[in-house]
Design an enzyme around this catalytic site. Structure first.
Site, PDB file in Angstrom:
ATOM      1  N   GLU A 117       0.829  -1.217   0.000  1.00  5.06           N
ATOM      2  CA  GLU A 117       0.000   0.000   0.000  1.00  5.06           C
ATOM      3  C   GLU A 117       0.865   1.269   0.000  1.00  5.06           C
ATOM      4  OE1 GLU A 117      -2.897  -0.469  -0.730  1.00  5.06           O
ATOM      5  OE2 GLU A 117      -3.695  -2.246   0.249  1.00  5.06           O
ATOM      6  N   HIS A 140      -2.784   2.145   8.335  1.00 12.70           N
ATOM      7  CA  HIS A 140      -3.893   1.396   7.727  1.00 12.70           C
ATOM      8  C   HIS A 140      -4.101   0.148   8.560  1.00 12.70           C
ATOM      9  CE1 HIS A 140      -6.336  -0.968   5.057  1.00 12.70           C
ATOM     10  NE2 HIS A 140      -5.366  -1.826   4.812  1.00 12.70           N
ATOM     11  N   HIS A 142      -7.303  -3.120   9.713  1.00 16.96           N
ATOM     12  CA  HIS A 142      -8.576  -3.767   9.393  1.00 16.96           C
ATOM     13  C   HIS A 142      -9.458  -3.745  10.635  1.00 16.96           C
ATOM     14  CE1 HIS A 142      -6.272  -6.130   6.000  1.00 16.96           C
ATOM     15  NE2 HIS A 142      -6.352  -4.818   5.772  1.00 16.96           N
ATOM     16  N   GLU A 170     -17.310  11.358  22.459  1.00 21.59           N
ATOM     17  CA  GLU A 170     -15.929  11.694  22.078  1.00 21.59           C
ATOM     18  C   GLU A 170     -15.722  11.859  20.562  1.00 21.59           C
ATOM     19  OE1 GLU A 170     -12.176  12.178  24.025  1.00 21.59           O
ATOM     20  OE2 GLU A 170     -14.207  11.921  24.730  1.00 21.59           O
ATOM     21  N   HIS A 211     -12.990  -3.517   3.715  1.00 22.95           N
ATOM     22  CA  HIS A 211     -11.538  -3.745   3.795  1.00 22.95           C
ATOM     23  C   HIS A 211     -10.946  -3.167   5.082  1.00 22.95           C
ATOM     24  CE1 HIS A 211      -7.384  -3.756   1.668  1.00 22.95           C
ATOM     25  NE2 HIS A 211      -7.228  -3.606   2.962  1.00 22.95           N
TER      26      HIS A 211
HETATM   27  P1  13P Z   1       0.907  -5.489   3.018  1.00 28.68           P
HETATM   28  O1  13P Z   1       1.247  -6.788   3.714  1.00 28.68           O
HETATM   29  O2  13P Z   1       1.516  -5.410   1.653  1.00 28.68           O
HETATM   30  O3  13P Z   1       1.241  -4.298   3.888  1.00 28.68           O
HETATM   31  O4  13P Z   1      -0.666  -5.482   2.770  1.00 28.68           O
HETATM   32  C1  13P Z   1      -1.564  -5.634   3.834  1.00 28.68           C
HETATM   33  C2  13P Z   1      -2.861  -4.947   3.621  1.00 28.68           C
HETATM   34  O5  13P Z   1      -3.576  -4.681   4.572  1.00 28.68           O
HETATM   35  C3  13P Z   1      -3.264  -4.608   2.244  1.00 28.68           C
HETATM   36  O6  13P Z   1      -4.343  -3.708   2.244  1.00 28.68           O
HETATM   37 ZN    ZN Z   2      -5.549  -3.803   4.134  1.00 30.67          ZN
END
Ligand code: 13P
Ligand code: ZN
Length: 273
Positions: A117, A140, A142, A170, A211
């Protein structure tokens, strides 16, 4: 004599943050990535900045960040493993002068590469730096309940933002600009990077439906805290829905009073007061 880089404050922040994100269940397997803008003065005591180990071409233009240093998580690397083997799972890179490659200065010792990413991270850094010179961190992850909400909630940014603000007092104080949402797109591409970075002009949180989430901020704590707060709102929403739905909530008037009390400006168009 160089100091041991594993004792550097930025290294500790990376290992602690990846561990925390794993512990919270927001970075299963290799899920998630972090990039942290470092300055030369922070790095110089730990690293010979003239010693480039590898040059890795990039197929997008990052010339706006030429010469910038980042510590980044590796592609395919597991957050749970970072703390025990930082030099395998993390890398310190410098964006090349022409913006078409990065120079690896430290880490990725098994031949690894920066996160897939990286286009989104670098485009987000460029955008955030253009509106906030104190900006340094992109995370980033999940985040479970936020992902879940992208299946059950309207994906309209204004509606999504209002719901999160209503779920925890909050939320409005921490992200008065609301959340950005892009359409579902293939990850790891320039296109998703461009779409995310466009949102980052006005917002520090961007959701990737089904995602995960991208957060931006001036420090690791601030960025982590931003994601945590949005995810908490989503977790409460999940509990509220499973308890049978909303019977009463914070009204728009009350949210505006809250904004006034904390001297933040809510995103225009969300509150009807
Ligand atoms: P990477 O392992 O390349 O960082 O990818 C993980 C991910 O969350 C892709 O969106
Ligand atoms: Zn991801």
């Amino acid at each position: 004599m160089m100091l041991d880089i594993l004792t550097a404050p930025f290294m500790k922040e990376m290992t602690k943050t990846t561990s925390n994100l794993y512990r919270l269940g927001w970075d299963e397997r290799n899920g998630g990535n972090i990039s942290y803008l470092l300055n030369e003065e922070e790095l110089a005591p730990y690293l010979d900045l003239n010693s480039v180990r590898r040059v890795v071409p990039m197929n997008f233009d990052a010339s706006a960040l030429a010469g910038c240093y980042f510590i980044v998580t590796g592609s395919g690397k597991y957050f749970k493993n970072v703390i025990d083997a930082p030099a395998l799972n993390l890398g310190i890179i410098r964006i090349a002068k022409d913006g078409r490659a990065y120079e690896l200065l430290w880490g990725f010792e098994d031949g690894g590469l920066a996160t897939s990413e990286l286009p989104t991270h670098l485009m987000n850094h460029t955008k955030r730096l253009s509106v906030d010179p104190t900006h340094r961190v992109i995370i980033h992850c999940h985040a479970t309940h936020l992902i879940a909400m992208t299946f059950t909630h309207d994906l309209d940014e204004v509606e999504f933002t209002r719901t999160l603000w209503q779920m925890c007092t909050e939320c409005l104080v921490v992200f008065p600009e609301g959340v950005g949402i892009i359409p579902w797109m293939v990850p790891g591409t320039d296109s998703i990077g461009k779409a995310t970075a466009e949102k980052m002009a006005d917002m520090r949180i961007v959701l990737w439906p089904h995602h995960g989430i991208f957060g931006a901020g001036p420090t690791m704590d601030d960025t982590f805290g931003l994601i945590e707060t949005a995810e908490k709102g989503a977790e409460v929403y999940t509990a509220v829905c499973s308890q049978g739905g909303i019977k009463q909530t914070i009204t728009d008037r009350q949210l505006q009073d809250l904004a006034d009390a904390f001297q933040v400006t809510p995103r225009a168009g969300v509150l009807h007061v």
